[in-house]
Design an enzyme around this catalytic site. Sequence first.
Site: not given
Length: 344
Positions: A49, A113, A159, A166, A182, A196, A199, A307
């Site tokens: 499936e 499951h 979602g 999974h 970023e 960094c 870090c 907001f």
Amino acid sequence: MPELRQDPVSQRWVIIATERAKRPSDFKPPHKEKNGNANCPFCPGHEKETPPEVLAFRAASTEPDTPGWQVRVVPNKYAALTASGEVGRESKGIYQTMTGTGVHEVIIEGPDHDTFFSALAPEHAVQVLKAWRQRYLQLKRDKRLQYIQLFKNHGPTAGASLEHPHSQLIATPLVPAAVNREMARLKAYWQEKESCLFCDLIEAELETGARVVAFNKEFLAFCPFASRFPMEMWIMPRRHQASFGACEDEQLEQLAAILQDVLDRLEKAANDPPFNLVLHTAPLRQEDSIYHWHFELLPRLTIVAGFEWGTDMYINPTPPEIAAQSLNEIKLDQESQAEANRRV
């Protein structure tokens, strides 16, 4: 009084609404009805499936797309992007379009499951992470692709359309704007401090300890200073690495352990809330950059409303220090119960 805090990475401001402060136990996610596994396409026996598997860790005597697997990776049947074709770009006045070239896959984390990642046997959890890394490294070879996003949605409001445990992978032909922002921030910080930012964050959080949830030899999990959501956590490698693909086997074992730990605590602290777990990693063609890969764990315990959408500021009713304290109390309770069981 309420307090505004700025995230040092995104430079986004967050309102810590102490006037309506809540402990994580105050949140009660709506009751979730289980659909069961009768018609689940991810359960053993239903392999036909799904599209044909692209990777599986299975018993040696078993054939592809049959039962006998431990972790299985398949193309998403309803893929957001298609793996066929070349990348094309077109300008139409002020508008730009690209062909929907990319990859969208599902990592089925186990045959059971109802056994979620936090409850897997440790060696099985490591196998899931090895599947993530293997697909990351394989897709990295595709020169059409620029970024790989690994993520896990848990619960319908986060979602997840299927209950069976999974995670997913989407590889895109461009670097998302949020990633570029970023990267720009990290480059600016490096030019100013010659170090960094991530870090330095790790060092600061370990020094204060107030927001630390868990740590081991390779990883640190903490509630960020400007948390957007109650019990938001970041899981960071303590060694500097730009790309998730560079993660070594020893690191994957430590990562699996800390992920199982914090997900188990989150489940107990907030009654199995919906959440998103998302990977932040360097773009594929910039893996020699000063980026520092990490995971962000985002519980969906508050509603993002007008907001937030209008300002890109979040209202969080639970200070991260209180969230970390609650999550640590879960661990202390577990250790106390284990000690009591040993004495019986």
